[in-house]
Design an enzyme around this catalytic site. Structure first.
Site, PDB file in Angstrom:
ATOM      1  N   SER A  99      78.427  46.658  44.149  1.00  0.00           N
ATOM      2  CA  SER A  99      79.355  47.712  43.721  1.00  0.00           C
ATOM      3  C   SER A  99      80.701  47.074  43.398  1.00  0.00           C
ATOM      4  O   SER A  99      81.366  46.529  44.286  1.00  0.00           O
ATOM      5  CB  SER A  99      79.527  48.766  44.820  1.00  0.00           C
ATOM      6  OG  SER A  99      80.672  49.551  44.548  1.00  0.00           O
ATOM      7  N   GLY A 120      86.008  66.443  42.508  1.00  0.00           N
ATOM      8  CA  GLY A 120      84.973  67.430  42.227  1.00  0.00           C
ATOM      9  C   GLY A 120      84.279  67.228  40.903  1.00  0.00           C
ATOM     10  O   GLY A 120      83.801  68.171  40.288  1.00  0.00           O
ATOM     11  N   LEU A 121      84.206  65.972  40.444  1.00  0.00           N
ATOM     12  CA  LEU A 121      83.576  65.672  39.155  1.00  0.00           C
ATOM     13  C   LEU A 121      82.206  65.026  39.309  1.00  0.00           C
ATOM     14  O   LEU A 121      81.627  64.532  38.347  1.00  0.00           O
ATOM     15  CB  LEU A 121      84.493  64.772  38.316  1.00  0.00           C
ATOM     16  CG  LEU A 121      85.850  65.371  37.968  1.00  0.00           C
ATOM     17  CD1 LEU A 121      86.712  64.372  37.216  1.00  0.00           C
ATOM     18  CD2 LEU A 121      85.686  66.631  37.144  1.00  0.00           C
ATOM     19  N   SER A 122      81.710  64.999  40.537  1.00  0.00           N
ATOM     20  CA  SER A 122      80.329  64.573  40.802  1.00  0.00           C
ATOM     21  C   SER A 122      80.032  63.130  40.453  1.00  0.00           C
ATOM     22  O   SER A 122      79.111  62.823  39.696  1.00  0.00           O
ATOM     23  CB  SER A 122      79.341  65.491  40.072  1.00  0.00           C
ATOM     24  OG  SER A 122      79.507  66.788  40.530  1.00  0.00           O
ATOM     25  N   SER A 123      80.800  62.222  41.036  1.00  0.00           N
ATOM     26  CA  SER A 123      80.529  60.795  40.840  1.00  0.00           C
ATOM     27  C   SER A 123      79.163  60.417  41.419  1.00  0.00           C
ATOM     28  O   SER A 123      78.476  59.558  40.874  1.00  0.00           O
ATOM     29  CB  SER A 123      81.632  59.950  41.480  1.00  0.00           C
ATOM     30  OG  SER A 123      81.788  60.288  42.839  1.00  0.00           O
ATOM     31  N   SER A 124      78.752  61.074  42.511  1.00  0.00           N
ATOM     32  CA  SER A 124      77.462  60.730  43.122  1.00  0.00           C
ATOM     33  C   SER A 124      76.307  61.114  42.190  1.00  0.00           C
ATOM     34  O   SER A 124      75.347  60.356  42.036  1.00  0.00           O
ATOM     35  CB  SER A 124      77.295  61.400  44.491  1.00  0.00           C
ATOM     36  OG  SER A 124      77.360  62.799  44.375  1.00  0.00           O
ATOM     37  N   ASP A 130      74.806  69.528  39.327  1.00  0.00           N
ATOM     38  CA  ASP A 130      75.496  68.268  39.032  1.00  0.00           C
ATOM     39  C   ASP A 130      74.553  67.259  38.379  1.00  0.00           C
ATOM     40  O   ASP A 130      74.877  66.652  37.357  1.00  0.00           O
ATOM     41  CB  ASP A 130      76.097  67.663  40.310  1.00  0.00           C
ATOM     42  CG  ASP A 130      77.142  68.574  40.930  1.00  0.00           C
ATOM     43  OD1 ASP A 130      77.526  69.568  40.274  1.00  0.00           O
ATOM     44  OD2 ASP A 130      77.565  68.304  42.064  1.00  0.00           O
TER      45      ASP A 130
END
Length: 380
Positions: A65, A120-124, A168
């Site tokens: 990462s 709250g943009l859903s990186s996961s 998402d």
């Protein structure tokens, strides 16, 4: 970002990998409708996760990462789950692909992202979709896009401890530039709608706060909706979810449920209709109506569903004051961002006022993210 990833990949593994990417997402309207069997209206954005990947001829995944500056190596059996939280997403996607009969062998990877964390943009979901799409492509598993989205959702459920809905991952897998997607969370039917707001910009203003009551308050609101739906079902047996109910049917049971349950259900039924109204407005390029619906959603989330907070209400009022076309809290509430539809000529005055006045009121400046509706999971 692509160059940084390939440079690191070359350093670690001595060659180049194939590059895959997927996107974070926004939801224009349709909040707290998903668990009520209603519509959501997301789109993929121009911020996401990118990964270089190459099969390595072993039974081990060697992952790095770039954002965490951390390396991790793990096998592909259930007992090989890694300790690092970020690596569990990659491991989970491998395991969920294998459970569905897909082939996964050892591979090397380096990945990074530019999705703002905590906004709250859903990186996961972007991370899961990148790897689900990549493994499906590399090993030619022939898994369809819906199942790729479910692989991401199952990864959250089974390996990351988050019981999320499908929105998402769906947006990350199905995202298309210039389009938003109306998804029926009950039937999983979906339809693309054009989103080309010429003369407008879509901008998120991040309050950088997250209030603690979020999870317990979320559960309470779910219960309210279930109680209201159960009361309506006695008169109308076809009502499985609150999304199946008409507003007039809610009025019939007003005396049978608490005032709190009534206003929660009133918000949700209103929100279902607003999603449909926004879809109709987009088909005729009517962005003023889209904006007005966003303001109505904010009012409902603040006053009826009570999931806003002082900071978000402040930003919403400021948007009205500066003639922003549409503004509302985005996501579950209790902090996070407002999503704003702003005319080009009003953008600078609004953003500069938001930064200055918010900081004067709350002691820190908000973050600002311009977003463009873009493609979802893909090979570059």
């Amino acid at each position: 970002m692509k160059e940084r990833i390939q440079t690191k990949f070359q350093t670690l593994f001595g060659c180049e990998g194939d590059i895959y990417a997927s996107a974070g997402r926004i939801n224009l309207i349709g909040e707290h409708t998903d668990y009520n069997g209603g519509f959501v209206f997301p789109g993929a954005i121009d911020k996401g996760i990118m990964a270089a990947i190459k099969v390595n001829g072993t039974n081990k995944v060697k992952a790095y990462s770039l954002d965490y500056d951390e390396y991790c190596e793990f096998g592909l059996n259930e007992e090989d789950k890694p300790a690092q939280a970020w690596a569990c997403y990659v491991f989970g996607v491998c395991r969920e692909t294998i459970k569905r009969g897909g082939k996964v062998e050892g591979f090397d990877c380096v990945f990074a992202g530019d999705v703002p964390l905590g906004a709250g943009l859903s990186s996961s979901a972007a991370l899961e979709s990148t790897f689900a799409f990549a493994l499906n492509d590399i090993f030619q598993n022939g898994i369809d896009k819906f199942e790729l989205a479910k692989i991401g959702q199952s990864t959250e459920h089974n390996y990351c401890g988050v019981k999320c809905g499908i929105m998402d991952q769906f947006a990350s897998c199905f995202g298309k530039a210039g389009c938003l997607i109306r998804l029926n969370c009950k039937t999983l039917e979906y339809k693309y709608f054009p989103f080309n707001p010429k003369g407008y910009r879509l901008v998120l203003v991040d309050s950088c706060v997250k209030h603690e009551l979020a999870s317990s308050a979320y559960n309470k609101r779910r219960e309210s909706c279930e109680k209201a739906a159960a009361a309506i079902r006695k008169n109308h047996p076809e009502v499985e979810f609150l999304s199946d109910a008409k507003r007039i049917w809610l009025d019939e049971v007003r005396e049978e449920i608490s005032q709190e349950d009534f206003i929660r259900a009133e918000y949700v039924i209103g929100e279902m209709q607003r999603v449909l109204d926004v879809c109709d407005a987009l088909e005729r390029d009517d962005y003023e109506t889209v904006g007005e619906m966003m303001y109505q959603t904010h009012f409902g989330m603040s006053k009826l569903y009570e999931v806003s907070c002082e900071e978000l209400d402040f930003l919403n009022k400021l948007a009205r004051k500066y003639d922003v076309t549409g503004s509302r809290v985005m996501g579950g509430g209790f902090g996070g961002c407002t999503i704003n539809l702003v005319k080009d000529e009003l953008y600078e005055p609004f953003i500069s006022a938001a930064k200055e006045q918010f900081e004067a009121e709350f002691g820190h400046a908000p973050k600002v993210y311009d977003v463009v509706i873009s493609d979802g999971a893909r090979k570059l």
